[in-house]
Design an enzyme around this catalytic site. Structure first.
Site, PDB file in Angstrom:
ATOM      1  N   LYS A   1       0.854  -1.200   0.000  1.00 11.16           N
ATOM      2  CA  LYS A   1       0.000   0.000   0.000  1.00 11.16           C
ATOM      3  C   LYS A   1       0.888   1.249   0.000  1.00 11.16           C
ATOM      4  O   LYS A   1       1.959   1.261   0.600  1.00 11.16           O
ATOM      5  CB  LYS A   1      -0.895  -0.034   1.247  1.00 11.16           C
ATOM      6  CG  LYS A   1      -1.985   1.046   1.276  1.00 11.16           C
ATOM      7  CD  LYS A   1      -2.866   0.894   2.531  1.00 11.16           C
ATOM      8  CE  LYS A   1      -3.959   1.962   2.587  1.00 11.16           C
ATOM      9  NZ  LYS A   1      -4.807   1.819   3.791  1.00 11.16           N
TER      10      LYS A   1
ATOM     11  N   SER B   1      -9.800   2.070   2.968  1.00  9.64           N
ATOM     12  CA  SER B   1      -8.899   2.793   2.102  1.00  9.64           C
ATOM     13  C   SER B   1      -7.902   1.907   1.341  1.00  9.64           C
ATOM     14  O   SER B   1      -7.335   2.354   0.346  1.00  9.64           O
ATOM     15  CB  SER B   1      -8.097   3.804   2.933  1.00  9.64           C
ATOM     16  OG  SER B   1      -7.260   3.130   3.852  1.00  9.64           O
TER      17      SER B   1
ATOM     18  N   SER C   1     -10.042  -0.247   7.167  1.00  7.36           N
ATOM     19  CA  SER C   1      -9.437  -0.082   5.841  1.00  7.36           C
ATOM     20  C   SER C   1      -8.795  -1.325   5.237  1.00  7.36           C
ATOM     21  O   SER C   1      -8.450  -1.325   4.060  1.00  7.36           O
ATOM     22  CB  SER C   1      -8.391   1.034   5.884  1.00  7.36           C
ATOM     23  OG  SER C   1      -9.021   2.286   5.832  1.00  7.36           O
TER      24      SER C   1
END
Lengths: 492, 479
Positions: free
Chosen positions: A87, A162, A186
């Site tokens: 990420k 997210s 997330s």
């Protein structure tokens, strides 16, 4: 059915453990594995937009090095040469780490996050930077400053967020597994939306050093994978005490082998928080999936008890006070002075701050900075921040009480499944949909999202298992068992 | 109208440690700008602070030296404001639970205006620990920031408003400095920014119970500047009040060149620091076992050492206070005594000759080229009459510049004192013969003539004659 989805679950090898076996037997090389995935990226990511960047040369260089280690019998671990997508808020030395924000456009991190060092020690190859909501603020990945990631099951829908990029690239066969971060859901929510597994470890089990902070007391890095076995493998690789993170727990190593200890579903007791079924906006499909998972546990002899989390109603508001307060402070370092984007059309210092931040941050980030600044302001601190912290203590107590009556809690991940882009525009409505995941971050427990079934539109739905503090072994055992007995069904 | 002056001080002291407060960069002064930095003290994305336990230990030690209560449970907080010298735009500090509270420092002695201040306790409100910010330097076209200083452990010592005169402020700061040096907490070199001071001053008419609005003067970096700015502020505020003006709470700066304060901001512009507990750090819990252990490590305070010097070495109070005002001076002195030199003579020689040489050479005691053993030997050589005091001064000067021992120099230069009466007698005879007038004057009872004749003997002997012997022998020769 989208063109992309046709490849889902058909990729071979599709998991870390399969790839590890194939590397071990020599049927596969790391270079071949990475090349295959890069081909896949080239053919589908223009549609998915899961990656922000993929440094193919670096990946193949690392894969080549791994193959030669293996050839010489010097592999660093069974996972030497396995590619893992990262990420965009986790620092990898000399790679861009932009948190999908304009303010960090082109910024390359000068150091490795502890999780990256842990992966590298085991020969793992860092495989691209995955898209996310800017600074991890959002539940759809729509707030990325660069691109919208699509849900591989229906490219007209959000992948969740997210960590939407991480979940989408796995679900679309572009990566075996990925690291995400979970501040209020997330990891778990995009995993549920994209039909993959997402683990949020107990707060402090995985070092946060090198994770660009959103809300320090809630953030936790965790794996997003295709199955529970992979989540366990990746969790073992990244967990452990870290001297560089004062909040990391002592003796927090997890042993993947413990997953295969004897597990008896009959001696397990699952708690169902009664408030979870009363949540407003709980969709019929999600409710159905939740009831399905309850009945699976029940039918195999697992004890089911009703428990209560009486302060659940205050979780979302407490969370958005604490998380935004911390975020407003954590994000104050992005000022264009030392790194990142500076707008200096004026020579006045205040203007440089204002212009750089006005230009660099997106709408949702600004909204949360404003909110967080407000709740910490003199005269409001006691009414908001302090009360939210007290509520957090009560919620933690609620979980403690619940866990005195059961081993694990079962819950939906999100009241709704993946929805079309633009169909939810009210930020408050989005915040409220974090109701099942947020309490876990507030309490600091561990939780996992496991694919359960599909909704009427063919979108995946996950179920959340919540474990007590540091009880990942029990959590992963039950999740693995559930995965093995549950027939996820087919996209209708 | 005469006003009562109410002064409180906020003193920042850099804590001497190997590494910075929250990262492993060296805590060192004087390196090239931005060479002692890392992603942590530069506030890069994703970094986390790890507290320096040695800095915490020294802060607790400072608290114990100042008779504070030590908090068994305390925590760090974030203080937010935007400025380029602040890498994260928040400073890790302590807000409501500082490490040390409710202490005192007892002051007495002479201030800068030489007025003697009787023994007076100055309350310590709190001592907390935080990280220093970077150092900004402003050039004509731009500003430079040196992050070497960013993250250096910094104590803030807040006094009660117990100080009533600029002299008391001066003595208090001197006392604090001595305490920090005694416990090896900080060198408190104000020129290097290791000790910095903000003063709060307000006036009150003796008849009124209420204070007038206070002024804070920031960033005073010498004891003199503190003293001068307080004098200036007292005057300025008195004038406003006497002219029936209204004082408003404000923060002022100090212009050392013209000796005036100037307005920085008023209360309305006061920043909202939005303090909240630092979520990246665990609360600090101090066990009572650790605290007990630490109490045993608390060194003698300057005041205690001064009293002991008077008692143990039978030196005057003045000597003891001068010697103990500087820890390394007191250490040097005690070391000399341990080599057997006479206490009073050593004290005189330390206070006069040694301090003079050091200040001329701009050296500290640690850099002194004459070690205590050799210094003690020199004094013993005077005591056993190997050399006289005058020669000793020249020998010492030589020792200081060459690093040789006293005996080496005496041997090399043949400076051994002449105590052989036959040899001296010859010089005495020569002096008497060649100076008939002073001889006559001496016979008539003019004692200054004796000094002149002794001087002549010393001259003939090239300073090596024992002056006492020479004096006795002149008297005997003329009787």
């Amino acid at each position: 059915m989208s063109t992309v989805q046709k490849f889902v679950f058909k990729h071979n090898p599709g998991t870390i453990h399969e790839a590890s076996d194939a590397l071990e037997t020599g049927d596969l090389s790391s270079v071949k594995l990475c090349e295959g995935l890069i081909d896949r990226i080239d053919s589908v990511d223009s549609e998915i937009n899961g990656f922000l960047s993929v440094d193919k040369d670096q990946i193949l260089e690392d894969a080549t090095a791994s193959d030669s280690r293996r050839k010489n019998g010097k592999e660093l671990s069974p996972y030497d040469g396995i590619p893992i997508a990262i990420k965009d808020n986790i620092s990898v030395k000399d790679q861009t780490c932009g948190c999908a924000s304009k303010i960090l456009e082109g910024f390359a991190s000068p150091y490795n996050a502890t999780v990256i060092n842990n992966l590298r020690k085991n020969g793992v190859v860092c495989f691209g930077r995955t898209n996310m909501d800017e600074f991890a603020m959002g539940s759809t990945t729509e707030f990325s400053a660069y691109r919208k990631t699509s849900n591989p099951w229906d490219v007209g829908r959000v992948p969740g967020g997210s960590s939407g990029g991480s979940a989408a690239v796995i679900s679309s066969g572009q990566a075996l597994a990925a690291l995400g971060s979970d501040t209020g859901g997330s990891i778990r929510q995009p995993a549920s939306f994209c039909g993959v597994v997402g683990l949020k470890p107990t707060y402090g089990r995985v070092s946060r050093y090198g994770l660009v902070a959103f809300a320090s007391s809630l953030d936790q890095i965790g794996p997003i994978t295709r199955d529970v076995e992979d989540a366990s493998i990746l969790f073992e690789l990244i967990s452990g005490h870290d001297e560089l993170d004062s909040t990391s727990l002592p003796k927090s190593n997890f042993n993947y082998a413990d997953l295969h200890d004897e597990f008896d579903i009959n001696s397990l007791k699952i708690g169902i928080p009664k408030e979870f079924l009363e949540v407003q906006g709980l969709s019929t499909d999600v409710k159905g999936a939740f009831e399905k998972s309850i009945s699976i546990f029940k039918s195999h002899g697992c004890g089911i008890v009703e428990v209560t989390l009486p302060n659940l109603a205050y979780a979302v508001s407490s969370y958005y006070i604490i998380a935004t307060a911390e975020a407003s402070s954590n994000l104050s370092r992005f000022d264009g002075i030392r790194y990142g984007n500076r707008v200096d059309k004026s020579s006045d210092l205040l203007d440089i701050y204002l212009d750089s931040r006005e230009n660099g941050f997106g709408e949702e980030v600004k909204r949360r900075i404003l909110l967080g600044t407000y709740v910490l302001s003199s005269g409001y601190y006691d009414a908001y921040y302090l009360r939210a912290q007290k509520m957090r203590t009560l919620i933690r107590d609620d979980f403690n009480k619940a866990f005195s009556a059961c081993d694990l809690l079962l819950s939906p991940v999100s009241p709704i499944s993946a929805y079309p882009f633009g169909s939810v525009s009210d930020p408050l409505q989005t915040y409220l949909s974090d109701i099942y995941t947020i309490p876990v971050n507030l309490a600091g427990n561990c939780a996992i999202s496991v694919p359960t079934s599909f909704d009427g539109d063919g979108m995946p739905i996950g179920t959340q298992l919540i474990g007590n503090f540091m009880e990942e072994v029990k959590l992963l055992q039950a999740a693995s068992w559930f995965e093995s007995v549950n027939d996820i069904g087919k996209q209708t | 109208m005469k006003f009562d002056v109410i002064i409180g001080l906020e003193v920042h002291v850099q804590v001497m440690t190997k590494s910075k407060m929250f990262c492993s960069c060296p805590n060192r002064y004087g390196s090239d700008p931005n060479t002692l930095v890392c992603p942590i003290c530069m506030g890069y994305p994703g970094v986390l602070p790890v507290p320096n336990n040695e800095a915490i230990r020294k802060t607790l030690l400072a608290g114990l030296m100042c008779e504070c209560n030590i908090a068994l449970y305390s925590k760090f907080d974030r203080k937010s404001y935007f400025y380029p010298d602040m890498p994260k735009n928040y400073q890790i500090s302590q807000y409501d639970l500082p490490f040390c509270e409710d202490g005192k420092v007892v002051i007495s002695g002479k201030g800068l205006s030489k007025e003697f201040v009787e023994t007076k306790p100055i309350g310590i409100t709190r001592i907390h620990l935080e990280e220093d910010v970077a150092k900004s330097t402003h050039f004509r076209q731009c500003s430079g920031i040196d992050f070497n200083r960013a993250g250096v452990p910094l104590m803030e010592i807040v006094s009660e408003p117990d100080i009533s005169t600029p002299d008391e402020a001066y003595i208090y700061l001197t006392a604090l400095k001595q305490i920090m040096q005694y416990a090896d907490i900080s060198d408190c070199d104000m020129e290097k920014g290791q000790m910095r001071c903000d003063v709060n001053v307000s006036l009150k008419s003796p008849e009124s119970p209420t204070l007038n609005a206070k002024t804070e003067v920031k960033n005073l970096n010498s004891l003199k500047a503190v003293h001068r700015s307080l004098l200036y502020e007292t005057e300025r505020q008195s004038e406003v009040l006497e002219g029936n003006g209204q004082l408003i709470q404000q923060t002022r700066g100090w212009n050392d060149d013209i000796g005036e304060t100037y307005i920085l901001r008023t209360k309305e512009d006061a920043a909202d620091y939005r303090y909240f507990p630092e979520p990246d750090l665990m609360p600090v819990e101090i066990s009572s076992d650790y605290l007990e252990k630490l109490k045993k490590e608390v060194p003698e305070t300057p005041a205690q050492r001064c009293a002991r010097f008077i008692r143990e070495f039978a030196i005057p109070e003045y000597d003891a206070s001068v010697l103990t005002s500087n820890k390394s001076c007191a250490d040097y002195f005690e070391k000399c005594i341990s080599f057997g030199s006479d206490a009073k003579k050593t004290s005189n020689w330390t206070m006069v000759e040694l301090l003079r040489e050091l200040s001329q050479a701009n050296k500290t005691f640690d850099q002194c080229p004459v070690n205590p053993e050799n210094f003690a030997e020199l004094i013993k050589l005077i005591d056993n009459k190997t050399i006289n005091g005058k020669i000793a001064k020249a020998v010492f000067s030589d020792m200081f510049s060459s690093g040789k021992t006293a005996l080496e120099i005496i041997d090399e230069k043949g400076l051994k004192q002449v105590t052989d009466t036959d040899e001296i007698l010859q010089f005495v005879k020569k002096a008497v013969e060649s100076n008939p007038t002073p001889v006559q004057q001496l016979k008539e009872g003019k004692s200054t003539a004796l000094n002149f004749l002794v001087g002549q003997v010393m001259k003939f002997s090239k300073g090596k004659a024992n002056p006492q012997l020479a004096s006795d022998m002149i008297k005997k020769e003329l009787s």
